[in-house]
Design a protein around this motif. Structure first.
Motif, mmCIF file in Angstrom:
data_model
loop_
_atom_site.group_PDB
_atom_site.id
_atom_site.type_symbol
_atom_site.label_atom_id
_atom_site.label_comp_id
_atom_site.label_asym_id
_atom_site.label_seq_id
_atom_site.Cartn_x
_atom_site.Cartn_y
_atom_site.Cartn_z
ATOM 1 N N ARG A 264 9.377 54.038 -50.790
ATOM 2 C CA ARG A 264 9.843 52.680 -51.091
ATOM 3 C C ARG A 264 11.015 52.737 -52.068
ATOM 4 N NH1 ARG A 264 6.403 49.084 -48.782
ATOM 5 N NH2 ARG A 264 4.215 49.657 -48.527
ATOM 6 N N VAL A 265 12.070 51.944 -51.759
ATOM 7 C CA VAL A 265 13.246 51.821 -52.618
ATOM 8 C C VAL A 265 13.476 50.337 -52.879
ATOM 9 C CG1 VAL A 265 15.743 52.185 -52.803
ATOM 10 C CG2 VAL A 265 14.330 53.911 -51.671
ATOM 11 N N ALA A 266 13.717 49.975 -54.136
ATOM 12 C CA ALA A 266 14.066 48.600 -54.489
ATOM 13 C C ALA A 266 15.273 48.641 -55.417
ATOM 14 C CB ALA A 266 12.899 47.890 -55.167
ATOM 15 N N ILE A 267 16.284 47.829 -55.104
ATOM 16 C CA ILE A 267 17.486 47.742 -55.934
ATOM 17 C C ILE A 267 17.741 46.272 -56.236
ATOM 18 C CG2 ILE A 267 19.943 48.260 -56.126
ATOM 19 C CD1 ILE A 267 19.549 50.361 -53.899
ATOM 20 N N VAL B 176 11.726 54.662 -55.681
ATOM 21 C CA VAL B 176 12.934 54.516 -56.491
ATOM 22 C C VAL B 176 13.082 53.030 -56.761
ATOM 23 C CG1 VAL B 176 15.428 54.808 -56.646
ATOM 24 C CG2 VAL B 176 14.057 56.539 -55.464
ATOM 25 N N ASN B 177 13.057 52.650 -58.035
ATOM 26 C CA ASN B 177 13.097 51.250 -58.441
ATOM 27 C C ASN B 177 14.233 51.111 -59.445
ATOM 28 O OD1 ASN B 177 12.503 48.639 -59.299
ATOM 29 N ND2 ASN B 177 10.296 48.996 -59.337
ATOM 30 N N LEU B 178 15.310 50.436 -59.036
ATOM 31 C CA LEU B 178 16.525 50.309 -59.840
ATOM 32 C C LEU B 178 16.786 48.847 -60.168
ATOM 33 C CD1 LEU B 178 19.270 51.277 -61.015
ATOM 34 C CD2 LEU B 178 20.172 51.153 -58.672
ATOM 35 N N ARG B 179 17.001 48.571 -61.451
ATOM 36 C CA ARG B 179 17.397 47.231 -61.920
ATOM 37 C C ARG B 179 18.634 47.409 -62.770
ATOM 38 N NH1 ARG B 179 12.269 43.790 -62.234
ATOM 39 N NH2 ARG B 179 10.827 45.028 -61.008
ATOM 40 N N ALA C 160 6.476 46.746 -51.912
ATOM 41 C CA ALA C 160 7.845 46.919 -51.415
ATOM 42 C C ALA C 160 8.884 46.332 -52.375
ATOM 43 C CB ALA C 160 7.996 46.278 -50.039
ATOM 44 N N ASN C 161 8.553 45.282 -53.115
ATOM 45 C CA ASN C 161 9.511 44.619 -53.999
ATOM 46 C C ASN C 161 9.598 45.258 -55.383
ATOM 47 O OD1 ASN C 161 9.941 42.790 -51.933
ATOM 48 N ND2 ASN C 161 8.441 41.349 -52.723
ATOM 49 N N ASP C 162 8.559 45.943 -55.802
ATOM 50 C CA ASP C 162 8.517 46.539 -57.135
ATOM 51 C C ASP C 162 7.766 47.875 -57.068
ATOM 52 O OD1 ASP C 162 8.937 46.743 -59.875
ATOM 53 O OD2 ASP C 162 7.179 45.534 -60.387
ATOM 54 N N VAL D 141 13.037 49.348 -47.849
ATOM 55 C CA VAL D 141 14.186 49.231 -48.744
ATOM 56 C C VAL D 141 14.345 47.753 -49.061
ATOM 57 C CG1 VAL D 141 16.667 49.555 -49.032
ATOM 58 C CG2 VAL D 141 15.318 51.290 -47.816
ATOM 59 N N PHE D 142 14.219 47.381 -50.340
ATOM 60 C CA PHE D 142 14.335 46.009 -50.798
ATOM 61 C C PHE D 142 15.619 45.882 -51.610
ATOM 62 C CE2 PHE D 142 13.696 42.909 -54.218
ATOM 63 C CZ PHE D 142 13.386 41.779 -53.488
ATOM 64 N N LEU D 143 16.492 44.938 -51.225
ATOM 65 C CA LEU D 143 17.760 44.718 -51.917
ATOM 66 C C LEU D 143 17.824 43.282 -52.390
ATOM 67 C CD1 LEU D 143 20.141 46.461 -49.343
ATOM 68 C CD2 LEU D 143 19.122 47.463 -51.392
ATOM 69 N N GLN D 144 18.181 43.080 -53.676
ATOM 70 C CA GLN D 144 18.329 41.721 -54.193
ATOM 71 C C GLN D 144 19.541 41.686 -55.110
ATOM 72 O OE1 GLN D 144 15.294 40.289 -56.939
ATOM 73 N NE2 GLN D 144 15.387 38.303 -55.929
ATOM 74 N N GLY D 145 20.576 40.994 -54.637
ATOM 75 C CA GLY D 145 21.794 40.840 -55.409
ATOM 76 C C GLY D 145 22.058 39.367 -55.699
ATOM 77 N N PRO D 146 23.175 39.113 -56.348
ATOM 78 C CA PRO D 146 23.481 37.709 -56.697
ATOM 79 C C PRO D 146 23.816 36.870 -55.482
ATOM 80 C CG PRO D 146 25.278 39.161 -57.331
ATOM 81 C CD PRO D 146 24.182 40.036 -56.797
#
Length: 170
Positions: free
Chosen positions: A132-135, A100-103, A43-45, A165-170
């Protein structure tokens, strides 16, 4: 043999079942002991392709693709999709969503990212599981300006479950 296959000939869904990935594919109750394939992937990557749906009276839908995007800045006013495909027969399973894996450093726009399970909007098929989507982004942007979904497919004979859907922002 009445199962679908994915890349490398790993088993896909059995007859009348939607493909699984982040969420379990739908299950047509009249298909006996046949069940959707188990959920899989990170889920994270996320990096995996979606799985195909099981045939019933026609071919099952294809699993969704995979997108890995690493950029300094992204302005998305369109869509990036890795959605599951539609089957060709009554009670056949739709494909699961892919990855979909976005960095990115910064993200802007009003676009959409999706890895949704295949769906006919309740038509006479069996829905695919969500993918799975990770941003990940590093520059503060307030609320995430784009939408991200990994919805399960809506099927008349059985709905797919949502993926992740995994979201990681500042």
């Amino acid at each position: 043999q009445d199962t679908a296959h994915t890349l490398g000939f790993a088993l896909g869904a059995e007859a009348g079942a939607g493909g699984s990935h982040g969420g379990l594919g739908g299950d047509y109750s009249s298909n006996g002991v046949r069940v959707p394939n188990p959920v899989y992937g990170d889920a994270n990557d996320p990096v995996d392709l979606g799985s195909g749906g099981g045939a019933w009276s026609g071919a099952g839908g294809d699993g969704g693709g995979r997108v890995l995007l690493v950029v300094d800045a992204l302005v998305l006013d369109g869509a990036i999709r890795a959605d599951g495909g539609i089957s060709s027969g009554t009670a056949s399973g739709e494909g699961s969503g892919g990855s979909v894996n976005l960095r990115t450093g910064s993200i802007a726009g009003n676009g959409a990212l999706s890895a949704d399970g295949g769906t006919t909007g309740g038509g006479n098929h069996t829905g695919g599981g969500g993918g799975r989507v990770a941003i990940r982004w590093t520059v503060p942007a307030g609320p995430l300006p784009v939408s991200a979904t990994a919805s399960g497919g809506d099927g008349f004979y059985g709905d797919g479950q949502p993926g992740s859907v995994f979201l990681q922002g500042p």
